[in-house]
Design a protein around this motif. Structure first.
Motif, PDB file in Angstrom:
ATOM      1  N   GLY A  82      -0.719  10.788  -7.911  1.00  0.00           N
ATOM      2  CA  GLY A  82      -1.907  10.564  -7.106  1.00  0.00           C
ATOM      3  C   GLY A  82      -1.742   9.498  -6.040  1.00  0.00           C
ATOM      4  N   GLN A  83      -0.508   9.125  -5.705  1.00  0.00           N
ATOM      5  CA  GLN A  83      -0.303   8.036  -4.766  1.00  0.00           C
ATOM      6  C   GLN A  83      -0.640   8.482  -3.349  1.00  0.00           C
ATOM      7  OE1 GLN A  83       3.308   5.775  -5.219  1.00  0.00           O
ATOM      8  NE2 GLN A  83       3.564   5.606  -2.999  1.00  0.00           N
ATOM      9  N   VAL A  84      -1.379   7.672  -2.621  1.00  0.00           N
ATOM     10  CA  VAL A  84      -1.691   7.924  -1.222  1.00  0.00           C
ATOM     11  C   VAL A  84      -0.639   7.236  -0.359  1.00  0.00           C
ATOM     12  CG1 VAL A  84      -3.376   7.607   0.610  1.00  0.00           C
ATOM     13  CG2 VAL A  84      -4.147   8.112  -1.718  1.00  0.00           C
ATOM     14  N   VAL A  85      -0.079   7.964   0.600  1.00  0.00           N
ATOM     15  CA  VAL A  85       0.940   7.393   1.478  1.00  0.00           C
ATOM     16  C   VAL A  85       0.253   6.552   2.543  1.00  0.00           C
ATOM     17  CG1 VAL A  85       2.772   7.915   3.125  1.00  0.00           C
ATOM     18  CG2 VAL A  85       2.504   9.310   1.065  1.00  0.00           C
ATOM     19  N   ASP A  86       0.506   5.243   2.531  1.00  0.00           N
ATOM     20  CA  ASP A  86      -0.087   4.348   3.509  1.00  0.00           C
ATOM     21  C   ASP A  86       0.782   3.097   3.617  1.00  0.00           C
ATOM     22  OD1 ASP A  86      -0.629   2.964   1.160  1.00  0.00           O
ATOM     23  OD2 ASP A  86      -2.772   3.461   1.166  1.00  0.00           O
ATOM     24  N   SER A  87       0.383   2.172   4.468  1.00  0.00           N
ATOM     25  CA  SER A  87       1.161   0.949   4.688  1.00  0.00           C
ATOM     26  C   SER A  87       1.285   0.089   3.440  1.00  0.00           C
ATOM     27  CB  SER A  87       0.549   0.141   5.836  1.00  0.00           C
ATOM     28  OG  SER A  87       0.656   0.862   7.043  1.00  0.00           O
ATOM     29  N   PRO A  88       0.199  -0.115   2.665  1.00  0.00           N
ATOM     30  CA  PRO A  88       0.365  -0.866   1.417  1.00  0.00           C
ATOM     31  C   PRO A  88       1.350  -0.201   0.457  1.00  0.00           C
ATOM     32  CG  PRO A  88      -1.945  -0.774   2.029  1.00  0.00           C
ATOM     33  CD  PRO A  88      -1.225   0.158   2.958  1.00  0.00           C
ATOM     34  N   GLY A  89       1.341   1.129   0.438  1.00  0.00           N
ATOM     35  CA  GLY A  89       2.300   1.828  -0.416  1.00  0.00           C
ATOM     36  C   GLY A  89       3.730   1.598   0.042  1.00  0.00           C
ATOM     37  N   ALA A  90       3.939   1.553   1.372  1.00  0.00           N
ATOM     38  CA  ALA A  90       5.265   1.270   1.910  1.00  0.00           C
ATOM     39  C   ALA A  90       5.716  -0.135   1.521  1.00  0.00           C
ATOM     40  CB  ALA A  90       5.268   1.437   3.425  1.00  0.00           C
ATOM     41  N   LYS A  91       4.763  -1.073   1.563  1.00  0.00           N
ATOM     42  CA  LYS A  91       5.085  -2.441   1.160  1.00  0.00           C
ATOM     43  C   LYS A  91       5.462  -2.502  -0.308  1.00  0.00           C
ATOM     44  CE  LYS A  91       5.096  -7.021   1.423  1.00  0.00           C
ATOM     45  NZ  LYS A  91       5.234  -7.356  -0.006  1.00  0.00           N
ATOM     46  N   GLN A  92       4.708  -1.780  -1.148  1.00  0.00           N
ATOM     47  CA  GLN A  92       5.013  -1.767  -2.575  1.00  0.00           C
ATOM     48  C   GLN A  92       6.382  -1.145  -2.831  1.00  0.00           C
ATOM     49  OE1 GLN A  92       3.177  -3.053  -5.294  1.00  0.00           O
ATOM     50  NE2 GLN A  92       5.156  -2.605  -6.265  1.00  0.00           N
ATOM     51  N   LEU A  93       6.690  -0.065  -2.107  1.00  0.00           N
ATOM     52  CA  LEU A  93       7.988   0.586  -2.265  1.00  0.00           C
ATOM     53  C   LEU A  93       9.112  -0.349  -1.822  1.00  0.00           C
ATOM     54  CD1 LEU A  93       9.474   3.143  -3.090  1.00  0.00           C
ATOM     55  CD2 LEU A  93       9.123   4.036  -0.776  1.00  0.00           C
ATOM     56  N   SER A  94       8.898  -1.109  -0.753  1.00  0.00           N
ATOM     57  CA  SER A  94       9.896  -2.078  -0.301  1.00  0.00           C
ATOM     58  C   SER A  94      10.149  -3.127  -1.378  1.00  0.00           C
ATOM     59  CB  SER A  94       9.422  -2.758   0.986  1.00  0.00           C
ATOM     60  OG  SER A  94       9.290  -1.827   2.033  1.00  0.00           O
ATOM     61  N   ASP A  95       9.065  -3.608  -1.999  1.00  0.00           N
ATOM     62  CA  ASP A  95       9.217  -4.612  -3.059  1.00  0.00           C
ATOM     63  C   ASP A  95       9.989  -4.034  -4.241  1.00  0.00           C
ATOM     64  OD1 ASP A  95       7.833  -6.404  -1.519  1.00  0.00           O
ATOM     65  OD2 ASP A  95       5.899  -6.054  -2.513  1.00  0.00           O
ATOM     66  N   ASP A  96       9.685  -2.775  -4.588  1.00  0.00           N
ATOM     67  CA  ASP A  96      10.397  -2.133  -5.703  1.00  0.00           C
ATOM     68  C   ASP A  96      11.885  -1.997  -5.395  1.00  0.00           C
ATOM     69  OD1 ASP A  96       8.017  -1.909  -7.065  1.00  0.00           O
ATOM     70  OD2 ASP A  96       7.656   0.168  -6.474  1.00  0.00           O
ATOM     71  N   LEU A  97      12.192  -1.585  -4.164  1.00  0.00           N
ATOM     72  CA  LEU A  97      13.588  -1.374  -3.788  1.00  0.00           C
ATOM     73  C   LEU A  97      14.361  -2.680  -3.679  1.00  0.00           C
ATOM     74  CD1 LEU A  97      13.378   1.438  -1.088  1.00  0.00           C
ATOM     75  CD2 LEU A  97      14.383   1.601  -3.354  1.00  0.00           C
ATOM     76  N   SER A  98      13.682  -3.769  -3.313  1.00  0.00           N
ATOM     77  CA  SER A  98      14.375  -5.031  -3.113  1.00  0.00           C
ATOM     78  C   SER A  98      15.074  -5.500  -4.375  1.00  0.00           C
ATOM     79  CB  SER A  98      13.389  -6.100  -2.632  1.00  0.00           C
ATOM     80  OG  SER A  98      12.442  -6.412  -3.650  1.00  0.00           O
ATOM     81  N   ARG A  99      14.577  -5.082  -5.536  1.00  0.00           N
ATOM     82  CA  ARG A  99      15.224  -5.467  -6.792  1.00  0.00           C
ATOM     83  C   ARG A  99      16.634  -4.897  -6.890  1.00  0.00           C
ATOM     84  NH1 ARG A  99      13.671  -3.447 -12.913  1.00  0.00           N
ATOM     85  NH2 ARG A  99      15.378  -4.559 -13.968  1.00  0.00           N
ATOM     86  N   TYR A 100      16.874  -3.761  -6.226  1.00  0.00           N
ATOM     87  CA  TYR A 100      18.155  -3.074  -6.372  1.00  0.00           C
ATOM     88  C   TYR A 100      19.033  -3.127  -5.129  1.00  0.00           C
ATOM     89  CZ  TYR A 100      15.417  -1.318 -10.242  1.00  0.00           C
ATOM     90  OH  TYR A 100      14.623  -1.239 -11.357  1.00  0.00           O
ATOM     91  N   ILE A 101      18.468  -3.500  -3.993  1.00  0.00           N
ATOM     92  CA  ILE A 101      19.286  -3.584  -2.782  1.00  0.00           C
ATOM     93  C   ILE A 101      19.266  -4.983  -2.184  1.00  0.00           C
ATOM     94  CG2 ILE A 101      18.961  -1.145  -2.222  1.00  0.00           C
ATOM     95  CD1 ILE A 101      16.840  -1.975  -0.225  1.00  0.00           C
ATOM     96  N   GLY A 102      18.410  -5.874  -2.709  1.00  0.00           N
ATOM     97  CA  GLY A 102      18.326  -7.238  -2.217  1.00  0.00           C
ATOM     98  C   GLY A 102      17.329  -7.382  -1.077  1.00  0.00           C
ATOM     99  N   LYS A 103      16.652  -8.503  -1.024  1.00  0.00           N
ATOM    100  CA  LYS A 103      15.646  -8.726   0.013  1.00  0.00           C
ATOM    101  C   LYS A 103      16.285  -8.894   1.395  1.00  0.00           C
ATOM    102  CE  LYS A 103      12.072 -11.223  -0.490  1.00  0.00           C
ATOM    103  NZ  LYS A 103      11.118 -10.110  -0.290  1.00  0.00           N
ATOM    104  N   LYS A 104      17.548  -9.336   1.431  1.00  0.00           N
ATOM    105  CA  LYS A 104      18.203  -9.540   2.717  1.00  0.00           C
ATOM    106  C   LYS A 104      18.259  -8.250   3.521  1.00  0.00           C
ATOM    107  CE  LYS A 104      22.563 -11.042   4.797  1.00  0.00           C
ATOM    108  NZ  LYS A 104      23.943 -11.538   4.547  1.00  0.00           N
ATOM    109  N   ALA A 105      18.534  -7.127   2.838  1.00  0.00           N
ATOM    110  CA  ALA A 105      18.619  -5.849   3.540  1.00  0.00           C
ATOM    111  C   ALA A 105      17.301  -5.492   4.199  1.00  0.00           C
ATOM    112  CB  ALA A 105      19.047  -4.754   2.572  1.00  0.00           C
ATOM    113  N   LEU A 106      16.180  -5.885   3.584  1.00  0.00           N
ATOM    114  CA  LEU A 106      14.863  -5.605   4.146  1.00  0.00           C
ATOM    115  C   LEU A 106      14.478  -6.634   5.200  1.00  0.00           C
ATOM    116  CD1 LEU A 106      13.187  -4.688   0.767  1.00  0.00           C
ATOM    117  CD2 LEU A 106      13.551  -3.095   2.655  1.00  0.00           C
ATOM    118  N   ASP A 107      14.726  -7.904   4.914  1.00  0.00           N
ATOM    119  CA  ASP A 107      14.338  -8.956   5.850  1.00  0.00           C
ATOM    120  C   ASP A 107      15.118  -8.881   7.155  1.00  0.00           C
ATOM    121  OD1 ASP A 107      12.597  -9.830   3.917  1.00  0.00           O
ATOM    122  OD2 ASP A 107      13.915 -11.444   3.195  1.00  0.00           O
ATOM    123  N   SER A 108      16.385  -8.452   7.097  1.00  0.00           N
ATOM    124  CA  SER A 108      17.211  -8.380   8.300  1.00  0.00           C
ATOM    125  C   SER A 108      17.046  -7.079   9.058  1.00  0.00           C
ATOM    126  CB  SER A 108      18.687  -8.572   7.933  1.00  0.00           C
ATOM    127  OG  SER A 108      19.111  -7.534   7.063  1.00  0.00           O
ATOM    128  N   GLY A 109      16.244  -6.160   8.521  1.00  0.00           N
ATOM    129  CA  GLY A 109      16.001  -4.903   9.214  1.00  0.00           C
ATOM    130  C   GLY A 109      17.035  -3.828   8.955  1.00  0.00           C
TER     131      GLY A 109
END
Length: 512
Positions: free
Chosen positions: A19-46
Motif C-alpha cells: 500500500g505504499q504511495v510513491v512520493d518524496s517522503p517515500g524516496a527519503k525513507q528509501l534513501s535512509d534504508d539504502l544508506s545502511r548498505y551503501i553508505g551515506k557518502k554515496a547519497l550525500d555526494s550525489g
C-alpha cells in the motif's frame, strides 16, 4: 559494475511495499534504508540519487560524481549516462524493477594500461521480493559489448553480439533461497597477444565461438545473512569500530553458515576455434561445470570438463600420430570429506582482531591437522579420452593418512593394440617412434586383459613411497635408498592366469 550494482541495491530493498504511495517522503525513507548498505557518502555526494518518478522510484547512479569522489591519477575519458533503475511497489509487497543497464557507454583510461569498453542496448526487468532478498523472476538483454585492453605486455580485444539472460528464485525448504540464472551470447570473439616472456615472442591468438551460454544455480543460499554482513561492513569501516564490534561480527558470520547448500555453474562454448600463427585449433563443443557444496562437515567439490570434436594443425604432429590423436574427452575430478564447518566455526570463535595476527600460527597448524584428520579425498571419477580407434578410461582417489599421500588409480584401454601397431610401423622410419615403441611394449606387459578385451592397469601408490602396477613392484618403498626406482626390465610382471606372461613357469621378467 553493471552486473553487480543492481543486485547490491536490490538486496537492500528490505522494506515491504504494501500500500505504499510513491512520493518524496517515500524516496527519503528509501534513501535512509539504502544508506545502511551503501553508505551515506554515496547519497550525500550525489553518486546515488533517489527520487519519485510517477508511480515508481528512480535510482540514478552518477558516474561523474563517482569520479569526483574518487579522483584518479590517470586522466579519464568517459561517456556514461547515469545508470538508472525504476522500482515500483506492488500490492503483494514485492517490487517491479526495470532498467537500461548501460546504454551506449564507454570508459577510456589514458596511460599504458588503458581499458575501453562499450555496451549497447542493455536492459533488465524483474520482480524483487524483499522477504526473500532475491528476484523471483527477471530477464535481461543486450545488443552487444566490446572491451579493449591496452596492456603493454598482453593487449586484448573482446567483442560479443546479442545476449539474453534470465533469473528466478524461490524459498528453499531447508532455509535460504533456491535460484537459477541463465545467459546466452552470440558471436564471441577475443584476440589476445600472449607474451612469451624471456623469449621475447608476442604470439597473437584469436578465440571465437558463435554461441556461448552459462547456467548458474544455487540451493539454500543465505541471502539475508549476506545482506546483514554487508550492513555490518558499511557501519564498521574504520578499524576501531570493527574491533569494538567483533562480537557482533562473529555472530553474523556464524548465522551465515553454511552460506549455501550447493552452488553450480556451467559454461558452454559451441564451435570454438583458436586461430594461431601455427594453425587453427578447434573444439566442436566445450563444457565446464563446477559444483561446490556449502560449509559443512562432509563438503564436496566437483569439476567436470567435456570436450568433443578436437582438431589440431596436422603439421605440428608426426604423420603416424594423427590417427591416434584424441578427439573427445571427459574429465571428472573433485573432493570428498571436506570438513570446512569445523574449521570455520573454530576460526570464528578464536579470532581476535585486537591481536596481530588475529589467529596465531599454532592455531592455524592445529586447524589444518583437524582438517586432515577427517580424511579428505581427491577423487578422480570415471573419465575418458578417446578417438575413433582407442578409448582410455581412468578413475581413482587419493587420501592423506599420516599427512602422506596414498592413491589408487585404475586405467583401462580399448584398442591399445592399434597404438602399438601404429608406433611399430612408424618406428621403421621415424626415430621418435622407434624410441616410443619399447615403452609401449613395456606398458602393455604390465596390463591385465579383461573379458571384453580391454587392457587394465591398477596402480597403487602407498604412504611408504612404494608403487605397484597390477601387483608388480614398479617402485620400492622410500626406505630402500640404494635403488629407489627399479628399471622396468627388472620388474616382475604378475601372472593373470592367461598364460601370456609365462616363461617356463619361472615368473616372467619384463623384457620388451
Amino acid at each position: 559494475m553493471k552486473r553487480v550494482l543492481p543486485f547490491v541495491l536490490m538486496l537492500a530493498f528490505g522494506t515491504p511495499a504494501w500500500g505504499q504511495v510513491v512520493d518524496s517522503p517515500g524516496a527519503k525513507q528509501l534513501s535512509d534504508d539504502l544508506s545502511r548498505y551503501i553508505g551515506k557518502k554515496a547519497l550525500d555526494s550525489g553518486i546515488l540519487k533517489i527520487s519519485a518518478d510517477g508511480d515508481a522510484y528512480r535510482i540514478a547512479f552518477d558516474f561523474n560524481a563517482l569520479i569526483r569522489a574518487n579522483p584518479s591519477k590517470d586522466p579519464l575519458t568517459f561517456n556514461l549516462a547515469p545508470f538508472a533503475m525504476l522500482i515500483k511497489p506492488r500490492s503483494d509487497g514485492s517490487w517491479s524493477v526495470s532498467s537500461d543497464l548501460a546504454p551506449n557507454a564507454f570508459v577510456d583510461v589514458a596511460g599504458p594500461r588503458g581499458v575501453r569498453f562499450s555496451v549497447s542496448g542493455s536492459a533488465f526487468s524483474g520482480i524483487y521480493d524483499p522477504g526473500l532478498t532475491a528476484f523471483t523472476s527477471g530477464a535481461g538483454s543486450m545488443a552487444g559489448m566490446q572491451v579493449r585492453s591496452r596492456d603493454p605486455k598482453e593487449p586484448m580485444d573482446l567483442s560479443v553480439g546479442a545476449g539474453t539472460s534470465t533469473l528466478n528464485a524461490s524459498k528453499s525448504t531447508g532455509g535460504g533461497v533456491d535460484f537459477a540464472m541463465t545467459q546466452t551470447i552470440a558471436d564471441f570473439v577475443e584476440t589476445a597477444i600472449v607474451d612469451g616472456g624471456e623469449t621475447g615472442l608476442k604470439v597473437p591468438v584469436t578465440m571465437k565461438s558463435p554461441r556461448v551460454s552459462a547456467e548458474i544455480t544455487g540451493n539454500g543460499v543465505r541471502t539475508k545473512a549476506f545482506l546483514d554482513l554487508l550492513g555490518f561492513a558499511i557501519a564498521n569501516q574504520d578499524e576501531a569500530s570493527l574491533k569494538a564490534n567483533q562480537a557482533e561480527l562473529k555472530s553474523l558470520l556464524t548465522s551465515a553458515l553454511p552460506l549455501w547448500e550447493r552452488l553450480e555453474e556451467s559454461y558452454r562454448f559451441e564451435g570454438l576455434t583458436f586461430a594461431t600463427a601455427v594453425g587453427d585449433f578447434g573444439l566442436g563443443d566445450l563444457r565446464a561445470t563446477t559444483s561446490i557444496g556449502g560449509i559443512s562437515r562432509d563438503g564436496k567439490i566437483d569439476y567436470n570438463i567435456r570436450a568433443a570434436g578436437l582438431t589440431v594443425p596436422q603439421q605440428l604432429l608426426p604423420s603416424w600420430s594423427v590417427a591416434l590423436l584424441p578427439t573427445d574427452l571427459e574429465l571428472n575430478i573433485g573432493g570428498d570429506n571436506i570438513d570446512l564447518d569445523t574449521m570455520a566455526k573454530k576460526a570464528i570463535e578464536a579470532f581476535d582482531l585486537n591481536k596481530d595476527p588475529a589467529l596465531s600460527d599454532e592455531f592455524g597448524d592445529a586447524l589444518v591437522a583437524d582438517f586432515m584428520a577427517n580424511n579428505p579425498k581427491i577423487v578422480l571419477k570415471h573419465s575418458i579420452v578417446k578417438n575413433g580407434n582407442v578409448e582410455l578410461a581412468v578413475e581413482g582417489e587419493m587420501t592423506f593418512p599420516g599427512e602422506k599421500p596414498e592413491a589408487t588409480m585404475t586405467v583401462n584401454v580399448a584398442g591399445y593394440d592399434k597404438i602399438v601397431q601404429a608406433v611399430q610401423a612408424a618406428a621403421k622410419t621415424d626415430p621418435q617412434a622407434a624410441q616410443i615403441f619399447p615403452a609401449a611394449l613395456a606398458i602393455k606387459a604390465f596390463a591385465k586383459t579383461l573379458p571384453d578385451g580391454r587392457l587394465e592397469w591398477v596402480i597403487d601408490a602407498n604412504t611408504d613411497g612404494s608403487v605397484t602396477v597390477n601387483g608388480a613392484m614398479l617402485k620400492p618403498a622410500d626406505a630402500v635408498q640404494d635403488n629407489p626406482i627399479m628399471d622396468p626390465s627388472d620388474a616382475t610382471v604378475p601372472d593373470h592366469g592367461s598364460g601370456e606372461n609365462d616363461n617356463g613357469g619361472a615368473g616372467a621378467k619384463l623384457k620388451p
